[in-house]
Design an enzyme around this catalytic site. Structure first.
Site: not given
Ligand code: NAD
Length: 359
Positions: A142, A192, A224, A248, A252
């Site tokens: 970001y 990852k 994942d 992020d 959620d």
């Protein structure tokens, strides 16, 4: 006594309604436990733009600087959607995080037993979940540079950069391990590392930090797989540590385990006690001004404030227990209403929780 200084930034839409209830509950906690809160209210978001021409006025920043914690409502609304990006209400949130270097975002995922049917996931999977997601908030994809549009061989190309330094990883890992130490002493670091270089450095640094926390059991998990495990068996998690983008998305996903966005608090901290506390939800223009918003996310955010900024664990627990009690008594705002329960307004829910503090 100097008092516990809190900057109160209600913001827009239901932000104003729910923050009022959180302040009400904190006042009652102050009375019961003998603390004096000094609340100073300031403008933020669209409301600030309307009155001062910017979403984060200097006077608001100054009040925040003079406080030990920020209690934020929510910002945003259609009225301000067409402003240039730096004047939009949401710009104030990024500026606050950046200004105060709030690099650690904490989102607890707790399911209150009376609300188990509000989640779309099966009861047997949900029972007893209690997870804390620790997300890095000021680095990674970001913020990394370069971040730009280019023209390459006659077509548009866009670039975002994922950048992490050793010190950025170390400080968020320290926060996560310390939190794990105060909970069930179990931590999953999500990355990852099979593909990303930033993740390989993440793993290395987390391994180094872990050496100082031999009492915390920890595992590495690919993102994942983590996404899958959160739905398959969420009870296996205690603290989840992860970088900005993965956090992020995973937070959620985890939020859906609990069913309603009106129940979810958050904290953004930097490890020295200063922090910003806000509900996960936005300004909900569709229900603003109707007195029906659920104030529990904001009230639980104020409990996080007591715990992380003021070290008042017993007081924080008193708020969480009061919320549980009121839900058990059957009181519900419309977003969590079900058959046979008692529907109440935003204000009434705040009053009930405040009363339950004195039970
Ligand atoms: P939202 O979270 O405001 O609302 C989503 C849905 O959930 C709506 O139907 C709303 O009525 C409901 N809802 C949210 N909070 C609730 C509560 N406490 N009680 C009952 N129902 C609740 O998200 P949105 O509609 O996508 O965004 C609205 C505005 O809020 C936008 O301007 C957006 O940019 C902004 N926003 C701000 C923040 C923030 O301030 N941190 C976060 C998300 C969105």
């Amino acid at each position: 006594m100097a008092g516990l200084k809190v900057a109160v930034l209600p913001g827009d839409g239901i932000g104003q309604e729910v923050t009022e209830e959180a302040v009400k509950v904190l006042e009652v906690v102050g009375k019961r436990f003998g603390h004096r809160f000094v609340f100073r209210e300031a403008l933020v978001g669209g409301t600030a733009y309307d009155k001062r021409g910017v979403p984060l006025p200097e006077e608001t920043l100054q009040i925040c600087r003079d406080s030990q914690a920020i209690l934020l409502g929510a910002v945003g609304g259609e009225k301000w959607d067409n402003l240039p990006p730096h004047l939009r209400p949401e710009a104030a949130l990024l500026a606050l995080r950046k200004n105060f270097q709030l690099f650690a975002n904490l989102r607890p995922v707790i399911l209150f037993p009376p609300l188990i049917s509000a989640s779309p996931i099966k009861r047997s999977i949900l029972k007893g979940i209690d997870i804390m997601i620790v997300r890095e908030l000021t680095g990674g994809l970001y913020f990394g540079q370069p971040k730009e549009r280019r023209e390459l061989e006659g077509e548009r190309v866009a670039v975002d950069s994922m950048v992490y330094s050793e010190s950025e990883i170390k400080r968020i890992a320290e926060v996560a391990f310390q939190i794990a130490r105060g909970r069930r002493k179990l931590l999953h670091s999500v990355d990852k590392a099979n593909i990303l270089e930033t993740s390989r450095l993440w793993r290395e640094v987390v391994n180094e930090v872990a050496k100082s926390y031999p009492d915390v059991k920890f595992y590495h998990l690919y993102v994942d797989n983590a996404a899958m495990q959160l739905i398959r068996n969420p009870r296996q998690f205690d603290v989840i540590l992860t970088e900005n983008t993965f956090g992020d998305i995973l937070s959620d996903e985890a939020a859906m385990l609990t069913g309603s966005i009106g129940m979810l608090p958050s904290a953004s901290i930097r490890g020295d006690g200063f922090g910003m506390y806000e509900p996960v939800h936005g300004s909900a223009p569709d229900i603003a001004g109707k007195g029906i918003a659920n104030p529990i996310a904001s009230i639980l955010s104020s409990a996080m404030m007591l715990r992380f900024s003021f070290g008042l664990e017993e007081e924080a627990k008193a708020i969480e227990e009061a919320v549980r009690d009121v839900l058990e008594m059957g009181y519900r705002t419309p977003d969590i209403m079900s058959k046979g329960k008692i529907q109440v307004s935003t204000k009434e829910m705040g009053d009930r929780i405040a009363q339950a503090i004195f039970k």
